[in-house]
Design an enzyme around this catalytic site. Structure first.
Site, PDB file in Angstrom:
ATOM      1  N   GLY A  16      88.066  49.989  67.311  1.00 20.71           N
ATOM      2  CA  GLY A  16      88.933  50.451  66.222  1.00 20.71           C
ATOM      3  C   GLY A  16      89.287  51.919  66.391  1.00 20.71           C
ATOM      4  O   GLY A  16      88.432  52.707  66.790  1.00 20.71           O
ATOM      5  N   ALA A  27      89.246  67.644  74.189  1.00 19.80           N
ATOM      6  CA  ALA A  27      88.051  68.421  74.557  1.00 19.80           C
ATOM      7  C   ALA A  27      87.486  67.940  75.894  1.00 19.80           C
ATOM      8  O   ALA A  27      87.081  68.753  76.738  1.00 19.80           O
ATOM      9  CB  ALA A  27      86.996  68.301  73.456  1.00 19.80           C
ATOM     10  N   ARG A  77      91.034  45.716  72.165  1.00 22.02           N
ATOM     11  CA  ARG A  77      89.820  44.933  72.374  1.00 22.02           C
ATOM     12  C   ARG A  77      90.065  44.147  73.662  1.00 22.02           C
ATOM     13  O   ARG A  77      91.173  43.665  73.891  1.00 22.02           O
ATOM     14  CB  ARG A  77      89.554  44.041  71.171  1.00 22.02           C
ATOM     15  CG  ARG A  77      89.368  44.932  69.927  1.00 22.02           C
ATOM     16  CD  ARG A  77      88.607  44.315  68.793  1.00 22.02           C
ATOM     17  NE  ARG A  77      87.892  45.348  68.037  1.00 22.02           N
ATOM     18  CZ  ARG A  77      88.392  45.989  66.967  1.00 22.02           C
ATOM     19  NH1 ARG A  77      89.587  45.733  66.525  1.00 22.02           N
ATOM     20  NH2 ARG A  77      87.659  46.896  66.345  1.00 22.02           N
ATOM     21  N   CYS A  78      89.070  44.074  74.516  1.00 23.60           N
ATOM     22  CA  CYS A  78      89.280  43.485  75.838  1.00 23.60           C
ATOM     23  C   CYS A  78      88.282  42.360  76.105  1.00 23.60           C
ATOM     24  O   CYS A  78      87.087  42.609  76.297  1.00 23.60           O
ATOM     25  CB  CYS A  78      89.141  44.592  76.896  1.00 23.60           C
ATOM     26  SG  CYS A  78      89.190  43.971  78.572  1.00 23.60           S
ATOM     27  N   ASP A 108      80.032  50.787  68.184  1.00 23.13           N
ATOM     28  CA  ASP A 108      78.869  50.191  68.845  1.00 23.13           C
ATOM     29  C   ASP A 108      79.239  49.108  69.856  1.00 23.13           C
ATOM     30  O   ASP A 108      78.564  48.945  70.873  1.00 23.13           O
ATOM     31  CB  ASP A 108      77.822  49.712  67.832  1.00 23.13           C
ATOM     32  CG  ASP A 108      78.332  48.614  66.934  1.00 23.13           C
ATOM     33  OD1 ASP A 108      79.556  48.403  66.877  1.00 23.13           O
ATOM     34  OD2 ASP A 108      77.488  47.962  66.287  1.00 23.13           O
ATOM     35  N   THR A 131      84.219  56.274  64.997  1.00 21.40           N
ATOM     36  CA  THR A 131      84.346  55.164  64.047  1.00 21.40           C
ATOM     37  C   THR A 131      84.421  55.701  62.625  1.00 21.40           C
ATOM     38  O   THR A 131      83.644  56.584  62.253  1.00 21.40           O
ATOM     39  CB  THR A 131      83.179  54.158  64.173  1.00 21.40           C
ATOM     40  OG1 THR A 131      83.140  53.359  62.988  1.00 21.40           O
ATOM     41  CG2 THR A 131      81.838  54.827  64.320  1.00 21.40           C
ATOM     42  N   ASP A 133      83.527  54.144  60.094  1.00 19.34           N
ATOM     43  CA  ASP A 133      82.461  53.540  59.273  1.00 19.34           C
ATOM     44  C   ASP A 133      81.154  54.327  59.240  1.00 19.34           C
ATOM     45  O   ASP A 133      80.295  54.055  58.406  1.00 19.34           O
ATOM     46  CB  ASP A 133      82.156  52.122  59.771  1.00 19.34           C
ATOM     47  CG  ASP A 133      83.295  51.165  59.476  1.00 19.34           C
ATOM     48  OD1 ASP A 133      84.049  51.439  58.520  1.00 19.34           O
ATOM     49  OD2 ASP A 133      83.436  50.169  60.202  1.00 19.34           O
ATOM     50  N   ASP A 135      78.566  54.079  61.089  1.00 16.75           N
ATOM     51  CA  ASP A 135      77.432  53.152  61.102  1.00 16.75           C
ATOM     52  C   ASP A 135      76.708  53.153  62.450  1.00 16.75           C
ATOM     53  O   ASP A 135      76.231  52.139  62.921  1.00 16.75           O
ATOM     54  CB  ASP A 135      77.896  51.731  60.764  1.00 16.75           C
ATOM     55  CG  ASP A 135      78.984  51.234  61.708  1.00 16.75           C
ATOM     56  OD1 ASP A 135      79.538  52.052  62.458  1.00 16.75           O
ATOM     57  OD2 ASP A 135      79.281  50.028  61.691  1.00 16.75           O
ATOM     58  N   ARG A 177      83.019  46.637  56.655  1.00 20.40           N
ATOM     59  CA  ARG A 177      82.569  45.241  56.625  1.00 20.40           C
ATOM     60  C   ARG A 177      81.040  45.172  56.623  1.00 20.40           C
ATOM     61  O   ARG A 177      80.456  44.367  55.939  1.00 20.40           O
ATOM     62  CB  ARG A 177      83.140  44.504  57.841  1.00 20.40           C
ATOM     63  CG  ARG A 177      83.509  43.087  57.538  1.00 20.40           C
ATOM     64  CD  ARG A 177      84.482  42.519  58.550  1.00 20.40           C
ATOM     65  NE  ARG A 177      85.847  42.910  58.293  1.00 20.40           N
ATOM     66  CZ  ARG A 177      86.740  43.256  59.230  1.00 20.40           C
ATOM     67  NH1 ARG A 177      86.402  43.275  60.487  1.00 20.40           N
ATOM     68  NH2 ARG A 177      87.969  43.573  58.898  1.00 20.40           N
ATOM     69  N   GLY A 191      83.843  59.722  41.039  1.00 19.98           N
ATOM     70  CA  GLY A 191      83.180  59.401  39.769  1.00 19.98           C
ATOM     71  C   GLY A 191      83.221  57.926  39.422  1.00 19.98           C
ATOM     72  O   GLY A 191      83.297  57.554  38.238  1.00 19.98           O
ATOM     73  N   GLU A 193      82.232  54.263  38.396  1.00 22.29           N
ATOM     74  CA  GLU A 193      81.139  53.781  37.555  1.00 22.29           C
ATOM     75  C   GLU A 193      80.213  52.849  38.338  1.00 22.29           C
ATOM     76  O   GLU A 193      79.025  52.759  38.063  1.00 22.29           O
ATOM     77  CB  GLU A 193      81.691  53.031  36.333  1.00 22.29           C
ATOM     78  CG  GLU A 193      82.092  53.930  35.172  1.00 22.29           C
ATOM     79  CD  GLU A 193      83.445  54.604  35.369  1.00 22.29           C
ATOM     80  OE1 GLU A 193      84.155  54.266  36.335  1.00 22.29           O
ATOM     81  OE2 GLU A 193      83.780  55.479  34.546  1.00 22.29           O
ATOM     82  N   ARG A 252      92.616  45.055  37.743  1.00 25.11           N
ATOM     83  CA  ARG A 252      93.539  45.228  38.875  1.00 25.11           C
ATOM     84  C   ARG A 252      92.723  45.492  40.140  1.00 25.11           C
ATOM     85  O   ARG A 252      91.707  46.189  40.086  1.00 25.11           O
ATOM     86  CB  ARG A 252      94.454  46.431  38.649  1.00 25.11           C
ATOM     87  CG  ARG A 252      95.433  46.266  37.499  1.00 25.11           C
ATOM     88  CD  ARG A 252      96.536  45.266  37.861  1.00 25.11           C
ATOM     89  NE  ARG A 252      97.589  45.243  36.857  1.00 25.11           N
ATOM     90  CZ  ARG A 252      97.535  44.592  35.707  1.00 25.11           C
ATOM     91  NH1 ARG A 252      96.459  43.910  35.389  1.00 25.11           N
ATOM     92  NH2 ARG A 252      98.540  44.618  34.863  1.00 25.11           N
TER      93      ARG A 252
HETATM   94  P1  ADP Z   1      83.903  48.964  68.404  1.00 22.12           P
HETATM   95  O1  ADP Z   1      83.639  49.777  69.622  1.00 22.12           O
HETATM   96  O2  ADP Z   1      84.811  49.668  67.444  1.00 22.12           O
HETATM   97  O3  ADP Z   1      82.626  48.463  67.781  1.00 22.12           O
HETATM   98  P2  ADP Z   1      84.454  46.271  69.491  1.00 22.12           P
HETATM   99  O4  ADP Z   1      83.184  45.680  68.983  1.00 22.12           O
HETATM  100  O5  ADP Z   1      85.691  45.475  69.352  1.00 22.12           O
HETATM  101  O6  ADP Z   1      84.784  47.693  68.850  1.00 22.12           O
HETATM  102  O7  ADP Z   1      84.243  46.594  71.049  1.00 22.12           O
HETATM  103  C1  ADP Z   1      85.281  47.153  71.828  1.00 22.12           C
HETATM  104  C2  ADP Z   1      85.304  46.524  73.198  1.00 22.12           C
HETATM  105  O8  ADP Z   1      84.079  46.798  73.874  1.00 22.12           O
HETATM  106  C3  ADP Z   1      85.424  44.998  73.228  1.00 22.12           C
HETATM  107  O9  ADP Z   1      86.756  44.559  73.074  1.00 22.12           O
HETATM  108  C4  ADP Z   1      84.886  44.688  74.616  1.00 22.12           C
HETATM  109  O10 ADP Z   1      85.865  44.915  75.594  1.00 22.12           O
HETATM  110  C5  ADP Z   1      83.766  45.720  74.760  1.00 22.12           C
HETATM  111  N1  ADP Z   1      82.466  45.114  74.376  1.00 22.12           N
HETATM  112  C6  ADP Z   1      81.954  44.967  73.146  1.00 22.12           C
HETATM  113  N2  ADP Z   1      80.758  44.350  73.176  1.00 22.12           N
HETATM  114  C7  ADP Z   1      80.511  44.086  74.477  1.00 22.12           C
HETATM  115  C8  ADP Z   1      79.444  43.423  75.178  1.00 22.12           C
HETATM  116  N3  ADP Z   1      78.392  42.921  74.536  1.00 22.12           N
HETATM  117  N4  ADP Z   1      79.551  43.331  76.523  1.00 22.12           N
HETATM  118  C9  ADP Z   1      80.612  43.826  77.193  1.00 22.12           C
HETATM  119  N5  ADP Z   1      81.650  44.456  76.581  1.00 22.12           N
HETATM  120  C10 ADP Z   1      81.612  44.570  75.255  1.00 22.12           C
END
Ligand code: ADP
Length: 328
Positions: A16, A27, A77-78, A108, A131, A133, A135, A177, A191, A193, A252
């Protein structure tokens, strides 16, 4: 710590997008050039590595980007990178260019990929937490969180004006999420509630009771900030529960959505991205591998990528108590 000298490094943004990624790229590129390294931008995260979409960068390639949201290297994403064959192809593409060090800016998932890749091949990887998030364990801050949370605060302040004018119950859904940091921070700062996040239990009966009492007084002005992954679901799901229990409630729902990802990064995000980007290159130069550069107690801190992957930050129950006291 291996001390194999790096000469050519690659930088990519993956997963993301987060505001401040451009400041980190800048940098990395400029620190690398300062040290006499060649630097390549890998387009669309691991997809560019697999598809050989890799461009040489210089100081000018990163001019005028520190203030821009998104990422000039794009992100994706790959699927292929999850498979060994995909990673072998990626490795050959890097080798062909002589790239012998990698900086991965992402979350992560991206770190899991980096860790596998650097364990399988002789290319050290350094992660930077990008990120919204927040997290990732091993860093008090992540690139993009401050901007996202400030965007949420600005939007919620506006919603509160309408909420107040109409005596309405508003549920604002923010991103997160699995992590409630955006909800917690933006909720406290506006603020709210009630704040509903995935990390803590919500006493729904208590919430309904307090809303019912307000409804009886015909003053149901109430702001609830909920993370996408709140214990009782997202904003719409929570609204459904409230409507079932208090049919007369004028509720709403506002889903802030992707506006939280974009926009010009805050000063804070530009600073941490610049700081982390600098230390990513320094790390490769001293032979670090498989670590994430983070900040703990205002100091640069290195965490093995597997720890940054597995651990999640914990949100203390104390915060939820404070929220209740301050909103009463
Ligand atoms: P983020 O880095 O924001 O958590 P993703 O979880 O979509 O996003 O991970 C980004 C990309 O990192 C994935 O599309 C994939 O190419 C690679 N990736 C994620 N997890 C693995 C894994 N367990 N093994 C190999 N590549 C991974």
């Amino acid at each position: 710590m291996a001390n194999k000298k790096v000469t050519k490094i690659g930088v990519l943004t993956s997963g993301g997008d987060a505001p401040g990624m451009n400041a980190a790229i800048r940098a990395v590129v400029r620190t690398a050039i300062y040290h006499g390294l060649e630097v390549f931008g890998i387009m669309r995260g691991y997809a560019g590595m697999v598809e050989n979409d890799i461009i040489e960068m210089n100081s000018r390639s990163v001019a005028n980007i520190i203030q821009r949201g998104g990422t000039i290297l794009k992100t994706a994403r790959c699927k292929e990178f999850y498979e060994y064959e995909g990673r072998v192809t990626a490795y050959h593409n890097l080798k062909e260019k002589g790239i012998d060090g990698l900086v991965v800016i992402g979350g992560d998932g991206s770190f899991k990929g980096a860790q596998k890749f650097s364990n399988e091949f002789d290319i050290p990887c350094i992660g930077l937490p990008g990120t919204i998030d927040k997290d990732i364990a091993g860093s008090d801050v992540t690139i993009g969180f401050d901007t996202a949370v400030n965007t949420a605060v600005e939007a919620i302040d506006k919603i509160r004006d309408t909420m107040d004018a109409h005596d309405r119950l508003f549920i604002v859904e923010v991103m997160g999420r699995d992590a409630g940091y955006i909800a917690l921070h933006s909720g406290i700062a506006t603020g709210a509630e009630n704040i509903l996040i995935p990390e803590t239990k919500t006493d729904i009966e208590d919430l309904i009771l307090s809303l019912t009492e307000k409804e009886k007084r015909k003053k149901l002005v109430n702001l609830i900030v909920v993370a996408e992954g709140g214990e009782f679901g997202d904003g719409n799901e929570l609204a459904k529960i409230i409507k079932e229990r208090i049919p007369s409630a004028d509720t709403r729902v506002c889903i802030l959505g992707h506006i939280q990802r974009g926009g010009s990064p805050t000063c804070e995000d530009r600073l941490i991205a610049s700081h982390m980007g600098y230390y990513a290159v320094e790390s490769l130069l001293v032979g670090r591998n498989n670590v994430m550069v983070g900040v703990v107690n205002n100091k640069i801190h290195y965490t093995p990528l597997d720890k940054a992957v597995k651990e999640k930050q914990k949100i203390g129950q104390e915060w939820m108590k404070i929220v209740k006291i301050l909103a009463s």
